[in-house]
Design an enzyme around this catalytic site. Structure first.
Site, PDB file in Angstrom:
ATOM      1  N   HIS A  73       0.851  -1.196   0.000  1.00  0.00           N
ATOM      2  CA  HIS A  73       0.000   0.000   0.000  1.00  0.00           C
ATOM      3  C   HIS A  73       0.880   1.237   0.000  1.00  0.00           C
ATOM      4  O   HIS A  73       1.930   1.247   0.651  1.00  0.00           O
ATOM      5  CB  HIS A  73      -0.927   0.018   1.231  1.00  0.00           C
ATOM      6  CG  HIS A  73      -2.086   0.928   1.052  1.00  0.00           C
ATOM      7  ND1 HIS A  73      -2.007   2.279   1.312  1.00  0.00           N
ATOM      8  CD2 HIS A  73      -3.331   0.691   0.589  1.00  0.00           C
ATOM      9  CE1 HIS A  73      -3.180   2.825   1.022  1.00  0.00           C
ATOM     10  NE2 HIS A  73      -3.996   1.899   0.588  1.00  0.00           N
ATOM     11  N   ASP A  77      -7.822  -5.560  -0.097  1.00  0.00           N
ATOM     12  CA  ASP A  77      -8.358  -6.503  -1.080  1.00  0.00           C
ATOM     13  C   ASP A  77      -8.042  -7.958  -0.763  1.00  0.00           C
ATOM     14  O   ASP A  77      -8.702  -8.866  -1.272  1.00  0.00           O
ATOM     15  CB  ASP A  77      -7.791  -6.179  -2.475  1.00  0.00           C
ATOM     16  CG  ASP A  77      -8.375  -4.898  -3.025  1.00  0.00           C
ATOM     17  OD1 ASP A  77      -9.486  -4.539  -2.606  1.00  0.00           O
ATOM     18  OD2 ASP A  77      -7.718  -4.261  -3.864  1.00  0.00           O
TER      19      ASP A  77
HETATM   20  N1  ACO Z   1       4.286  -7.573  -4.384  1.00  0.00           N
HETATM   21  C1  ACO Z   1       5.621  -7.576  -4.364  1.00  0.00           C
HETATM   22  N2  ACO Z   1       6.388  -6.522  -4.043  1.00  0.00           N
HETATM   23  C2  ACO Z   1       5.726  -5.392  -3.717  1.00  0.00           C
HETATM   24  C3  ACO Z   1       4.335  -5.312  -3.710  1.00  0.00           C
HETATM   25  C4  ACO Z   1       3.605  -6.456  -4.051  1.00  0.00           C
HETATM   26  N3  ACO Z   1       2.275  -6.439  -4.069  1.00  0.00           N
HETATM   27  N4  ACO Z   1       3.951  -4.079  -3.345  1.00  0.00           N
HETATM   28  C5  ACO Z   1       5.092  -3.386  -3.134  1.00  0.00           C
HETATM   29  N5  ACO Z   1       6.154  -4.177  -3.375  1.00  0.00           N
HETATM   30  C6  ACO Z   1       7.560  -3.789  -3.252  1.00  0.00           C
HETATM   31  C7  ACO Z   1       8.025  -3.050  -4.486  1.00  0.00           C
HETATM   32  O1  ACO Z   1       8.510  -3.935  -5.469  1.00  0.00           O
HETATM   33  C8  ACO Z   1       9.080  -2.170  -3.904  1.00  0.00           C
HETATM   34  O2  ACO Z   1      10.217  -2.969  -3.667  1.00  0.00           O
HETATM   35  P1  ACO Z   1      11.684  -2.409  -3.949  1.00  0.00           P
HETATM   36  O3  ACO Z   1      11.845  -1.235  -3.019  1.00  0.00           O
HETATM   37  O4  ACO Z   1      12.572  -3.576  -3.636  1.00  0.00           O
HETATM   38  O5  ACO Z   1      11.688  -2.001  -5.388  1.00  0.00           O
HETATM   39  C9  ACO Z   1       8.522  -1.795  -2.540  1.00  0.00           C
HETATM   40  O6  ACO Z   1       7.658  -2.865  -2.178  1.00  0.00           O
HETATM   41  C10 ACO Z   1       7.752  -0.478  -2.534  1.00  0.00           C
HETATM   42  O7  ACO Z   1       6.685  -0.599  -3.460  1.00  0.00           O
HETATM   43  P2  ACO Z   1       6.186   0.536  -4.439  1.00  0.00           P
HETATM   44  O8  ACO Z   1       5.884  -0.075  -5.785  1.00  0.00           O
HETATM   45  O9  ACO Z   1       7.116   1.704  -4.415  1.00  0.00           O
HETATM   46  O10 ACO Z   1       4.855   0.943  -3.768  1.00  0.00           O
HETATM   47  P3  ACO Z   1       3.775   1.939  -4.351  1.00  0.00           P
HETATM   48  O11 ACO Z   1       3.348   2.781  -3.226  1.00  0.00           O
HETATM   49  O12 ACO Z   1       4.247   2.659  -5.563  1.00  0.00           O
HETATM   50  O13 ACO Z   1       2.624   0.965  -4.815  1.00  0.00           O
HETATM   51  C11 ACO Z   1       0.844  -0.544  -4.707  1.00  0.00           C
HETATM   52  C12 ACO Z   1       1.587   0.588  -3.999  1.00  0.00           C
HETATM   53  C13 ACO Z   1       0.479  -0.114  -6.122  1.00  0.00           C
HETATM   54  C14 ACO Z   1      -0.433  -0.833  -3.937  1.00  0.00           C
HETATM   55  C15 ACO Z   1       1.753  -1.788  -4.744  1.00  0.00           C
HETATM   56  O14 ACO Z   1       2.001  -2.224  -3.427  1.00  0.00           O
HETATM   57  C16 ACO Z   1       1.168  -2.917  -5.569  1.00  0.00           C
HETATM   58  O15 ACO Z   1       1.364  -2.954  -6.786  1.00  0.00           O
HETATM   59  N6  ACO Z   1       0.408  -3.850  -4.934  1.00  0.00           N
HETATM   60  C17 ACO Z   1      -0.262  -4.915  -5.674  1.00  0.00           C
HETATM   61  C18 ACO Z   1      -1.594  -4.422  -6.230  1.00  0.00           C
HETATM   62  C19 ACO Z   1      -2.620  -4.202  -5.129  1.00  0.00           C
HETATM   63  O16 ACO Z   1      -2.832  -5.046  -4.276  1.00  0.00           O
HETATM   64  N7  ACO Z   1      -3.306  -3.056  -5.198  1.00  0.00           N
HETATM   65  C20 ACO Z   1      -4.401  -2.738  -4.267  1.00  0.00           C
HETATM   66  C21 ACO Z   1      -4.016  -1.588  -3.388  1.00  0.00           C
HETATM   67  S1  ACO Z   1      -5.279  -1.216  -2.223  1.00  0.00           S
HETATM   68  C22 ACO Z   1      -6.523  -0.601  -3.161  1.00  0.00           C
HETATM   69  O17 ACO Z   1      -6.356   0.183  -4.035  1.00  0.00           O
HETATM   70  C23 ACO Z   1      -7.891  -1.082  -2.960  1.00  0.00           C
END
Ligand code: ACO
Length: 376
Positions: free
Chosen positions: A263, A314
Site C-alpha cells: 500500500h 483486497d
Molecule cells: N508484491 C511484491 N512486491 C511489492 C508489492 C507487491 N504487491 N507491493 C510493493 N512491493 C515492493 C516493491 O517492489 C518495492 O520494492 P523495492 O523497493 O525492492 O523495489 C517496494 O515494495 C515499494 O513498493 P512501491 O511499488 O514503491 O509501492 P507503491 O506505493 O508505488 O505501490 C501498490 C503501492 C500499487 C499498492 C503496490 O504495493 C502494488 O502494486 N500492490 C499490488 C496491487 C494491489 O494489491 N493493489 C491494491 C491496493 S489497495 C486498493 O487500491 C484497494
C-alpha cells in the site's frame, strides 16, 4: 540530481492536493478516520445506509432521518430498461467494470439535469447512483451466469437486498453481517487513485456522472480495486496451503507484484485488512470451506518473512466476497458499488472549494528540432 528533479514526486507520493474533512489515514499508527470516527469503531456497527449518510451529510442519522434516507435509497433501486438492455447485450467477454462504467454513463446521459452542478442536484445524483449501482452489479452477475436479473425488494435493507438480488434468496444473518461490514469498510478511503480521478474531473467543472465514470475507470486497474479479483485468482493459482510459500518466493524472485499486498500509505498494516481477515475466517467456518483462508494465511506469512509487505484491504476481502457467491471477475464491481458513497462525498466537497487541478511535468524531451516541409 538537480534541485528541479528533486521536486518531482513520482505518483504524487505524499503530496497534499487539497483540504478535506471527509477522511484521513495515518499509515504509521495505522489508522483510518472517517468523519471523525475510527474505522475500527464503525466497521461492524454501522449499516451501509448510516455510513453513506455520514459521508454525504457529515453526521450520523438517527430515528426518522435514517428511516427516510433508507426508504429513499430503497425507492431508487430499479434501473431503467435501457440499462438492462445494455447489460444483456454487451459482449460476454467484455470486462465487467467496462460494462458498469458504460451503464453509469448511460444513466448520466439520460439525466436531463446532468449538468446541474448545484449541491441539491448532486446529492440527488449521489443517492440515485448509490441505490442503483448494486442493482447493476447483481444483474451483471446473474446475466453472466445465464440467469435472469432479480428485481430489487424495497422491503429489504441495502445490503440484504444486494445479496438477495445476487442469489434470489434472502441471505443468512452471518453472510449479511459480513457483507454489510465489507461494504462499510470499502465505502471511503481518502485520496486514493479513483477518488483523486473523480476530483480532477470535478476540478474542470464537468458534471457528477463524468466524475464517477472517471472513478470507475481508475478503480478498475489492477494496482487499485482490480487487485481484489487478482488476489482471488492468485489463491486459486496457489491451489493449496503447502504451495503458498514456494509460490510467493518464486514470484518475488521473478520481481512480480503479488495482488492484495502493499500500500502506498500503510506500510505497517491496513486497518481494514485486519477486520476483513477476521471476517474471512468467520466466513470460512460458517461455509465449511477453509482452504482459501489457509492459503491466504500461508502466503501472508511467506510475504512477511521475505519482504515484510502487508496485505491490503483486497487480500482477505476477496475471500469474503467469493464465499458470498460473487464471481471472480465481479468483485471490483462490488467495490465500486460501495465506493460510490465516498466518491460522492469528495465530489460534493470539490465543487464547494474548487480550483482546477493542473500539475506540471518535468520535461525530459528534446528541444530545438527543425521541421523540414516535404515540399522543399
Ligand atoms: N508484491 C511484491 N512486491 C511489492 C508489492 C507487491 N504487491 N507491493 C510493493 N512491493 C515492493 C516493491 O517492489 C518495492 O520494492 P523495492 O523497493 O525492492 O523495489 C517496494 O515494495 C515499494 O513498493 P512501491 O511499488 O514503491 O509501492 P507503491 O506505493 O508505488 O505501490 C501498490 C503501492 C500499487 C499498492 C503496490 O504495493 C502494488 O502494486 N500492490 C499490488 C496491487 C494491489 O494489491 N493493489 C491494491 C491496493 S489497495 C486498493 O487500491 C484497494
Amino acid at each position: 540530481m538537480t534541485a528541479e528533479q528533486n521536486q518531482v514526486k513520482l505518483g504524487l507520493d505524499g503530496i497534499l492536493a487539497f483540504e478535506s474533512s471527509i477522511a484521513t489515514i495515518d499509515g504509521n499508527i495505522p489508522e483510518l478516520i472517517i468523519r471523525g470516527y475510527d474505522i475500527k469503531e464503525i466497521a461492524s456497527s454501522l449499516s451501509f445506509e448510516e455510513m453513506t449518510y455520514l459521508l454525504l451529510y457529515s453526521t450520523l442519522p438517527t430515528g426518522d432521518i435514517l428511516n427516510d434516507f433508507s426508504e429513499e435509497l430503497a425507492s431508487l433501486r430499479d434501473i431503467p430498461s435501457s440499462v438492462l438492455h445494455v447489460l444483456s447485450t454487451t459482449p460476454t467477454e467484455a470486462h465487467p467494470m467496462a460494462v458498469l462504467r458504460t451503464a453509469v454513463s448511460l444513466i448520466g446521459a439520460s439525466d436531463p439535469n446532468a449538468d446541474d452542478l448545484t449541491d441539491d442536484d448532486n446529492l440527488r445524483k449521489a443517492i440515485n447512483l448509490t441505490a442503483k449501482m448494486p442493482t447493476i452489479v447483481a444483474a451483471q452477475s446473474r446475466i453472466q451466469s445465464g440467469k435472469d436479473p432479480v428485481s430489487p425488494n424495497p422491503a429489504l435493507g441495502h445490503s440484504e437486498n444486494y445479496l438477495y438480488m445476487l442469489t434470489g434468496e434472502k441471505p443468512d444473518p452471518v453472510d449479511l453481517k459480513a457483507f454489510e461490514t465489507t461494504l462499510v469498510l470499502y465505502a471511503e478511503h481518502e485520496t486514493n487513485a479513483s477518488t483523486f480521478a473523480c476530483r480532477v474531473v470535478v476540478g474542470t467543472l464537468s458534471d457528477f456522472y463524468s466524475s464517477v465514470v472517471a472513478g470507475i475507470g481508475a478503480i478498475k486497474g489492477p494496482l487499485h480495486g482490480g487487485a481484489i479479483d487478482d488476489a482471488m485468482r492468485m489463491f486459486m493459482d496457489i491451489g493449496s496451503p503447502d504451495k503458498a510459500k514456494p509460490y510467493v518466493e518464486t514470484a518475488l524472485s521473478n520481481k512480480q507484484k503479488l495482488s492484495g499486498f502493499g500500500h502506498r500509505v500503510y506500510r505497517a498494516g491496513d486497518p481494514r485488512a485486519a477486520e476483513l481477515k477476521d471476517l474471512a475466517r468467520e466466513m470460512s467456518t460458517s461455509h465449511g470451506d477453509s482452504q482459501w483462508y489457509e492459503i491466504a494465511q500461508e502466503a501472508e506469512q511467506a510475504m512477511k518473512n521475505s519482504k515484510n509487505i502487508i496485505p491490503n484491504v483486497d487480500y482477505y476481502a476477496a475471500i469474503v466476497l467469493y464465499q458470498l457467491g460473487f464471481q471472480l471477475n465481479m468483485m471490483t464491481n462490488v467495490v465500486a458499488s460501495t465506493r460510490i458513497a465516498g466518491w460522492s462525498a469528495h465530489i460534493l466537497e470539490q465543487y464547494n472549494n474548487n480550483r482546477l487541478i493542473r500539475p506540471r511535468a518535468l520535461y525530459t524531451g528534446a528541444r530545438g528540432k527543425k521541421h523540414k516541409s516535404q515540399n522543399h
